[in-house]
Design a protein around this motif. Structure first.
Motif, PDB file in Angstrom:
ATOM      1  N   VAL A 220       4.137   8.226  18.090  1.00  0.00           N
ATOM      2  CA  VAL A 220       5.364   8.175  17.294  1.00  0.00           C
ATOM      3  C   VAL A 220       4.984   8.450  15.849  1.00  0.00           C
ATOM      4  O   VAL A 220       4.276   7.651  15.218  1.00  0.00           O
ATOM      5  CB  VAL A 220       6.064   6.810  17.416  1.00  0.00           C
ATOM      6  N   ALA A 221       5.407   9.604  15.327  1.00  0.00           N
ATOM      7  CA  ALA A 221       5.131   9.979  13.940  1.00  0.00           C
ATOM      8  C   ALA A 221       6.261   9.425  13.076  1.00  0.00           C
ATOM      9  O   ALA A 221       7.397   9.891  13.169  1.00  0.00           O
ATOM     10  CB  ALA A 221       5.047  11.497  13.805  1.00  0.00           C
ATOM     11  N   PRO A 222       6.001   8.451  12.237  1.00  0.00           N
ATOM     12  CA  PRO A 222       7.085   7.736  11.555  1.00  0.00           C
ATOM     13  C   PRO A 222       7.890   8.605  10.590  1.00  0.00           C
ATOM     14  O   PRO A 222       7.326   9.377   9.812  1.00  0.00           O
ATOM     15  CB  PRO A 222       6.370   6.623  10.801  1.00  0.00           C
ATOM     16  N   GLN A 223       9.185   8.424  10.661  1.00  0.00           N
ATOM     17  CA  GLN A 223      10.083   8.919   9.635  1.00  0.00           C
ATOM     18  C   GLN A 223      10.446   7.784   8.678  1.00  0.00           C
ATOM     19  O   GLN A 223      10.563   7.982   7.480  1.00  0.00           O
ATOM     20  CB  GLN A 223      11.358   9.499  10.258  1.00  0.00           C
ATOM     21  N   THR A 224      10.606   6.588   9.246  1.00  0.00           N
ATOM     22  CA  THR A 224      10.810   5.386   8.432  1.00  0.00           C
ATOM     23  C   THR A 224       9.946   4.260   8.998  1.00  0.00           C
ATOM     24  O   THR A 224       9.720   4.183  10.203  1.00  0.00           O
ATOM     25  CB  THR A 224      12.276   4.914   8.412  1.00  0.00           C
TER      26      THR A 224
ATOM     27  N   VAL B 183       8.626  16.933   1.286  1.00  0.00           N
ATOM     28  CA  VAL B 183       7.533  17.606   0.572  1.00  0.00           C
ATOM     29  C   VAL B 183       6.251  16.776   0.590  1.00  0.00           C
ATOM     30  O   VAL B 183       5.300  17.070  -0.125  1.00  0.00           O
ATOM     31  CB  VAL B 183       7.932  17.909  -0.888  1.00  0.00           C
ATOM     32  N   GLY B 184       6.221  15.746   1.410  1.00  0.00           N
ATOM     33  CA  GLY B 184       5.033  14.909   1.488  1.00  0.00           C
ATOM     34  C   GLY B 184       5.204  13.616   0.727  1.00  0.00           C
ATOM     35  O   GLY B 184       5.947  13.541  -0.254  1.00  0.00           O
ATOM     36  N   GLY B 185       4.509  12.596   1.181  1.00  0.00           N
ATOM     37  CA  GLY B 185       4.600  11.302   0.535  1.00  0.00           C
ATOM     38  C   GLY B 185       5.764  10.472   1.054  1.00  0.00           C
ATOM     39  O   GLY B 185       6.489  10.874   1.978  1.00  0.00           O
ATOM     40  N   TRP B 186       5.931   9.321   0.439  1.00  0.00           N
ATOM     41  CA  TRP B 186       6.925   8.352   0.893  1.00  0.00           C
ATOM     42  C   TRP B 186       7.706   7.807  -0.294  1.00  0.00           C
ATOM     43  O   TRP B 186       7.166   7.657  -1.387  1.00  0.00           O
ATOM     44  CB  TRP B 186       6.243   7.176   1.593  1.00  0.00           C
ATOM     45  N   THR B 187       8.969   7.474  -0.060  1.00  0.00           N
ATOM     46  CA  THR B 187       9.710   6.650  -1.002  1.00  0.00           C
ATOM     47  C   THR B 187       9.765   5.238  -0.433  1.00  0.00           C
ATOM     48  O   THR B 187       9.799   5.045   0.777  1.00  0.00           O
ATOM     49  CB  THR B 187      11.145   7.171  -1.232  1.00  0.00           C
ATOM     50  N   ILE B 188       9.773   4.273  -1.342  1.00  0.00           N
ATOM     51  CA  ILE B 188       9.827   2.863  -0.922  1.00  0.00           C
ATOM     52  C   ILE B 188      11.057   2.237  -1.558  1.00  0.00           C
ATOM     53  O   ILE B 188      11.264   2.347  -2.774  1.00  0.00           O
ATOM     54  CB  ILE B 188       8.556   2.119  -1.349  1.00  0.00           C
ATOM     55  N   GLU B 189      11.860   1.587  -0.728  1.00  0.00           N
ATOM     56  CA  GLU B 189      13.103   0.960  -1.187  1.00  0.00           C
ATOM     57  C   GLU B 189      13.165  -0.485  -0.688  1.00  0.00           C
ATOM     58  O   GLU B 189      12.727  -0.768   0.426  1.00  0.00           O
ATOM     59  CB  GLU B 189      14.328   1.712  -0.664  1.00  0.00           C
ATOM     60  N   ARG B 190      13.737  -1.352  -1.508  1.00  0.00           N
ATOM     61  CA  ARG B 190      13.986  -2.732  -1.091  1.00  0.00           C
ATOM     62  C   ARG B 190      15.407  -2.806  -0.523  1.00  0.00           C
ATOM     63  O   ARG B 190      16.357  -2.280  -1.130  1.00  0.00           O
ATOM     64  CB  ARG B 190      13.826  -3.713  -2.257  1.00  0.00           C
TER      65      ARG B 190
ATOM     66  N   LEU C 201      16.543 -15.288   2.878  1.00  0.00           N
ATOM     67  CA  LEU C 201      16.381 -14.339   1.772  1.00  0.00           C
ATOM     68  C   LEU C 201      15.089 -13.547   2.003  1.00  0.00           C
ATOM     69  O   LEU C 201      14.134 -13.614   1.225  1.00  0.00           O
ATOM     70  CB  LEU C 201      16.353 -15.076   0.434  1.00  0.00           C
ATOM     71  N   GLN C 202      15.089 -12.814   3.108  1.00  0.00           N
ATOM     72  CA  GLN C 202      13.882 -12.103   3.525  1.00  0.00           C
ATOM     73  C   GLN C 202      13.536 -10.975   2.545  1.00  0.00           C
ATOM     74  O   GLN C 202      14.400 -10.417   1.877  1.00  0.00           O
ATOM     75  CB  GLN C 202      14.074 -11.492   4.926  1.00  0.00           C
ATOM     76  N   ASP C 203      12.238 -10.644   2.518  1.00  0.00           N
ATOM     77  CA  ASP C 203      11.797  -9.431   1.833  1.00  0.00           C
ATOM     78  C   ASP C 203      11.808  -8.288   2.837  1.00  0.00           C
ATOM     79  O   ASP C 203      11.171  -8.372   3.894  1.00  0.00           O
ATOM     80  CB  ASP C 203      10.376  -9.603   1.280  1.00  0.00           C
ATOM     81  N   ARG C 204      12.532  -7.205   2.512  1.00  0.00           N
ATOM     82  CA  ARG C 204      12.592  -6.010   3.371  1.00  0.00           C
ATOM     83  C   ARG C 204      12.282  -4.784   2.525  1.00  0.00           C
ATOM     84  O   ARG C 204      13.050  -4.443   1.620  1.00  0.00           O
ATOM     85  CB  ARG C 204      13.982  -5.849   3.999  1.00  0.00           C
ATOM     86  N   LEU C 205      11.166  -4.148   2.826  1.00  0.00           N
ATOM     87  CA  LEU C 205      10.764  -2.943   2.109  1.00  0.00           C
ATOM     88  C   LEU C 205      10.608  -1.813   3.111  1.00  0.00           C
ATOM     89  O   LEU C 205       9.899  -1.952   4.111  1.00  0.00           O
ATOM     90  CB  LEU C 205       9.458  -3.175   1.347  1.00  0.00           C
ATOM     91  N   ARG C 206      11.265  -0.700   2.816  1.00  0.00           N
ATOM     92  CA  ARG C 206      11.293   0.425   3.749  1.00  0.00           C
ATOM     93  C   ARG C 206      10.661   1.672   3.144  1.00  0.00           C
ATOM     94  O   ARG C 206      11.006   2.082   2.033  1.00  0.00           O
ATOM     95  CB  ARG C 206      12.745   0.750   4.146  1.00  0.00           C
ATOM     96  N   TYR C 207       9.723   2.268   3.893  1.00  0.00           N
ATOM     97  CA  TYR C 207       9.158   3.572   3.565  1.00  0.00           C
ATOM     98  C   TYR C 207       9.999   4.641   4.268  1.00  0.00           C
ATOM     99  O   TYR C 207      10.321   4.503   5.451  1.00  0.00           O
ATOM    100  CB  TYR C 207       7.743   3.720   4.107  1.00  0.00           C
TER     101      TYR C 207
ATOM    102  N   ASP D  80       0.854  -1.189   0.000  1.00  0.00           N
ATOM    103  CA  ASP D  80       0.000   0.000   0.000  1.00  0.00           C
ATOM    104  C   ASP D  80       0.888   1.236   0.000  1.00  0.00           C
ATOM    105  O   ASP D  80       1.901   1.279   0.705  1.00  0.00           O
ATOM    106  CB  ASP D  80      -0.886   0.002   1.244  1.00  0.00           C
ATOM    107  N   PRO D  81       0.549   2.277  -0.773  1.00  0.00           N
ATOM    108  CA  PRO D  81       1.377   3.489  -0.786  1.00  0.00           C
ATOM    109  C   PRO D  81       1.381   4.237   0.548  1.00  0.00           C
ATOM    110  O   PRO D  81       2.274   5.045   0.790  1.00  0.00           O
ATOM    111  CB  PRO D  81       0.755   4.349  -1.891  1.00  0.00           C
ATOM    112  N   GLU D  82       0.421   3.980   1.416  1.00  0.00           N
ATOM    113  CA  GLU D  82       0.366   4.601   2.741  1.00  0.00           C
ATOM    114  C   GLU D  82       0.761   3.564   3.787  1.00  0.00           C
ATOM    115  O   GLU D  82       0.081   2.552   3.967  1.00  0.00           O
ATOM    116  CB  GLU D  82      -1.045   5.130   3.030  1.00  0.00           C
TER     117      GLU D  82
END
Length: 204
Positions: free
Chosen positions: A168-172, A194-201, A183-189, A16-18
């Motif tokens: 706790v207002a998330p930064q990540t 300026v608003g919104g999130w980036t998502i990285e593996r 071989l876990q899946d790890r995805l970080r917001y 989900d993007p949020e």
């Protein structure tokens, strides 16, 4: 080390993007699968001596503003958060082989929010909250039961001034899904200025 009868995965296209909605989706799945304490979370702070502190807490709520919990405002963690209002959280749901890690700034909840959470608690826990001063040294358990019984006998049902809560207002926020061979899946917001999130593996 980690295995499951039905392998789960976490892909970018399913995320989900949020992040609060993604968390609540996983949280609901943990409840549905019968996790005994799905809201249990490790809360890490930094003491006034510069050393880390961690303890288990109970999550109250999650929305786009952050993660909330209740605590004693006279206790050590409140002093640590006053001195350095940042914290980290970690959730682990072993039946799903899932972990969520959160870092962010911390702020006090309003008295109305705290009252709402306090009113949800069973009466015995409310009595304990009114009676006890978290982390005070006592001689034995009998002393603890004495103050509890005195609070119970008083008939007081009000929200005590020393009881409050934080958000706790998330930064990540990192979502971790266990997979075979580590071989876990790890995805970080990561929150953007300026608003919104980036998502990285991330490499597991």
């Amino acid at each position: 080390m980690f295995s499951a009868p039905d392998e789960r995965s976490l892909s970018e296209i399913d995320l989900d993007p949020e992040p609060s909605r993604q968390f609540n989706r996983w949280f609901a799945e943990a409840i549905a699968l019968g996790e005994r304490m799905p809201g249990a979370m490790a809360l890490a702070t930094v003491g006034t001596d510069g050393l880390p502190r961690v303890r288990m807490m109970q999550l109250e709520d999650v929305d786009e503003r952050g993660f909330t919990f209740q605590t004693n405002l006279d206790g050590p963690k409140a002093g640590e958060l006053a001195a350095l209002p940042h914290a980290a959280l970690a959730f682990f749901w072993p039946s799903l082989l899932r972990q969520v890690r959160v870092t962010g700034a911390v702020s006090l909840l309003s008295r109305d929010e705290v009252a709402t959470y306090f009113d949800r608690a069973p009466s015995g826990i409310q009595t304990m909250i009114r009676a006890c001063r978290q982390s005070d040294v006592i001689p034995d358990r009998a002393a603890l039961l004495q103050v509890f019984n005195a609070s119970l006998a008083s008939g007081d049902t009000t929200l005590p001034p020393h009881w409050g809560g934080y958000r706790v207002a998330p930064q990540t926020i990192e979502f971790w899904q266990g997979r075979p061979n580590w071989l876990q899946d790890r995805l970080r917001y990561t929150r953007q200025s300026v608003g919104g999130w980036t998502i990285e593996r991330l490499v597991p």
